[in-house]
Scaffold this active site. Structure first.
Site, PDB file in Angstrom:
ATOM      1  N   HIS A 108       0.896  -1.190  -0.085  1.00 46.91           N
ATOM      2  CA  HIS A 108       0.087  -0.077   0.164  1.00 46.91           C
ATOM      3  C   HIS A 108       0.810   1.246   0.033  1.00 46.91           C
ATOM      4  O   HIS A 108       2.035   1.146   0.761  1.00 46.91           O
ATOM      5  CB  HIS A 108      -1.052   0.061   1.415  1.00 46.91           C
ATOM      6  CG  HIS A 108      -1.867   1.098   1.070  1.00 46.91           C
ATOM      7  ND1 HIS A 108      -1.892   2.250   1.341  1.00 46.91           N
ATOM      8  CD2 HIS A 108      -3.279   0.856   0.773  1.00 46.91           C
ATOM      9  CE1 HIS A 108      -2.983   2.762   1.053  1.00 46.91           C
ATOM     10  NE2 HIS A 108      -3.690   2.134   0.684  1.00 46.91           N
ATOM     11  N   ASP A 153      -8.049  -4.758  -0.891  1.00 54.02           N
ATOM     12  CA  ASP A 153      -8.559  -5.406  -1.821  1.00 54.02           C
ATOM     13  C   ASP A 153      -8.209  -6.966  -1.866  1.00 54.02           C
ATOM     14  O   ASP A 153      -8.789  -7.752  -2.791  1.00 54.02           O
ATOM     15  CB  ASP A 153      -7.673  -4.630  -3.047  1.00 54.02           C
ATOM     16  CG  ASP A 153      -8.478  -3.337  -3.474  1.00 54.02           C
ATOM     17  OD1 ASP A 153      -9.560  -3.012  -3.364  1.00 54.02           O
ATOM     18  OD2 ASP A 153      -7.534  -2.323  -3.733  1.00 54.02           O
TER      19      ASP A 153
END
Ligand code: ACO
Length: 432
Positions: free
Chosen positions: A309, A366
């Protein structure tokens, strides 16, 4: 706490003010640097640049903390629902019973889409990307609501409540319409009496003469997925909304730009990429080691999707919540999804691997959201549009901050030019 920093270039010193956020976040204010010294601050991709002051979301990537308006994401996920969290994100406080009811009613009243807008959708090939269709439909909203989208902050803010409700409610309806259009099914009108997620499931899955009866677990799971996406600070698409909004563009236009930014595979499209990766591991009967080995090559095209991320260097707190919810939802629905087993094995393998550990690469939201969406019947090509429904409150709240800031200025970064230096025009006959 320090109040000033000093930048020394050769033997000249430039004092720069220091800023401290309400959670102790520190920044050096370089706004006056260029004027004073001729230098700009260089930060490719803005990874270490604060582009605004914001009161909406606090994110501490090193410690895996995410809070909206001060409320921790795990408490919101546990006690709240998408509509209430949307209100919180947009208006700054949890609504009391009256405000919650009024907000819900405004959403319900604005769920239906004009017949003419349906024609816009019908102009697209059915094979078009759902995100392209969604962004175009949202971009068309100013044409249908010109009084709410004047491109004048003062006027648009007067009608903000209605514009915000239209955006949230209709984006959900657009997504259901896009799904049905691609499947060649007739559109289903929203029902005023249904709660937000039930209404969405009704518009998606009702059949002629047979209304879809929502399963409570499914509506709850959907609520969670949307809530977990409600806002995420200055990510790529939200920053896009702010950037476009800073030109005094109206809410709908700014959101449409954000939805376009969201469509990329490194951002909102990652949930699709994760499912494709899990599916191909499943199809190949592999244990995932091939993907892990490829991901370690350092090539951007072979990354382990759903891992890493831009700001979290620790667990994405949303990934933990959604990973746990995957188990609960699939058990309650009686689904045994082999992709969930593959995802868990892959996660375990990566968390033991020095490549991922040393780079602090953990699963992001996700990694598991696609598995839940698949379990509740959302097809893979619609995943990113679901993300867009969820992120709408964040876009709206951020646009509002830009529009309400009396000291705001148009976003206009600078660059370091590294192209050719001045040269004279060469006539065609003399060119190699
Ligand atoms: N798989 C393998 N290696 C990775 C991954 C990954 N998923 N992510 C980062 N790395 C590696 C990089 O190659 C780099 O290695 P190096 O130091 O040897 O050069 C190191 O980890 C640091 O990576 P950065 O590129 O600095 O990470 P960045 O912050 O730029 O990127 C991003 C973040 C885009 C999310 C990246 O981790 C990625 O591509 N992940 C996969 C896509 C994904 O899941 N996106 C969803 C993000 S969440 C969201 O949008 C809701």
């Amino acid at each position: 706490m320090p109040t000033n920093a000093t930048l020394k270039i050769d033997d000249k010193e430039y004092p720069l003010p220091v800023m401290i956020g309400s959670e102790g976040e520190k920044a050096v204010d370089t706004r006056a640097l260029r004027q004073a010294s001729g230098y700009i601050a260089y930060d490719q991709g803005y990874g270490n640049t604060g582009s605004c002051e914001s009161q909406i979301t606090y994110l501490d990537g090193d410690n895996g903390i995410l809070r909206h308006r001060g409320y921790p994401i795990d408490q919101l996920a546990h006690y709240s629902d998408f509509v209430e969290t949307a209100y919180l994100v947009i208006y700054g406080e949890l609504p009391n019973a009256t405000k919650r009811k009024e907000f819900g009613q405004l959403l319900r009243k604005n769920a239906a889409v004009e017949m003419q807008m349906q024609k816009i959708l019908e102009g697209f090939p059915t094979s078009a990307s759902p995100m392209a269709m969604l962004s175009a439909l949202v971009a068309a909203l100013p044409a249908y609501y010109p009084e709410l989208a004047t491109n004048n902050f003062e006027k648009d803010l007067k009608n903000f409540d209605l514009a915000a409700a239209i955006a949230i409610s209709k984006i959900r309806t657009f997504v259901a319409m896009i799904y049905r259009y691609q499947k060649g099914l007739p559109f289903v009108f929203p029902k005023q009496e249904l709660p937000f997620c039930d209404n969405f499931l009704h518009m998606m899955f009702s059949e002629p003469y047979k209304d879809h009866v929502p399963v409570p677990e499914v509506a709850k799971a959907l609520n969670l997925v949307l809530l977990l996406h409600a806002d995420h600070e200055q990510n790529c698409s939200t920053s896009t909304v702010r950037m476009v909004g800073s030109s005094q563009a109206n809410l709908f236009t700014s959101m449409s730009a954000g939805i376009s930014a969201l469509s990329g595979p490194l951002h909102g499209g990652a949930n699709v990429a994760v499912m494709q990766m899990l599916q191909s591991i499943h199809d190949e009967g592999d244990d995932g080691s091939r993907f892990i080995a490829a991901a370690k090559s350092g090539s951007k095209t072979n990354r382990l999707m759903g891992f890493g991320h831009a700001v979290y260097r620790n667990f994405d707190p949303r990934a933990k919540i959604i990973g746990d919810a995957c188990d609960t939802v699939l058990t309650r629905l009686g689904i045994d999804d082999p992709l969930l087993h593959i995802a868990k094995n892959l996660e375990q393998a990566a968390l033991k691997d020095d490549y991922f550990v040393s780079r602090k690469l953990y699963p992001n939201v996700d990694f598991y959201s696609g598995i839940i969406m698949r379990a509740v019947g959302i097809p893979m090509n619609m995943f990113t549009t679901m993300f867009a429904i969820g992120r709408a409150p964040g876009y709206i709240a951020n646009w509002k901050e830009v529009a309400s800031n009396p000291k705001g200025r148009i976003y206009r970064p600078r660059q370091i030019y590294v192209g050719p230096v001045k040269r004279d025009y060469v006539p065609m006959s003399n060119r190699a």
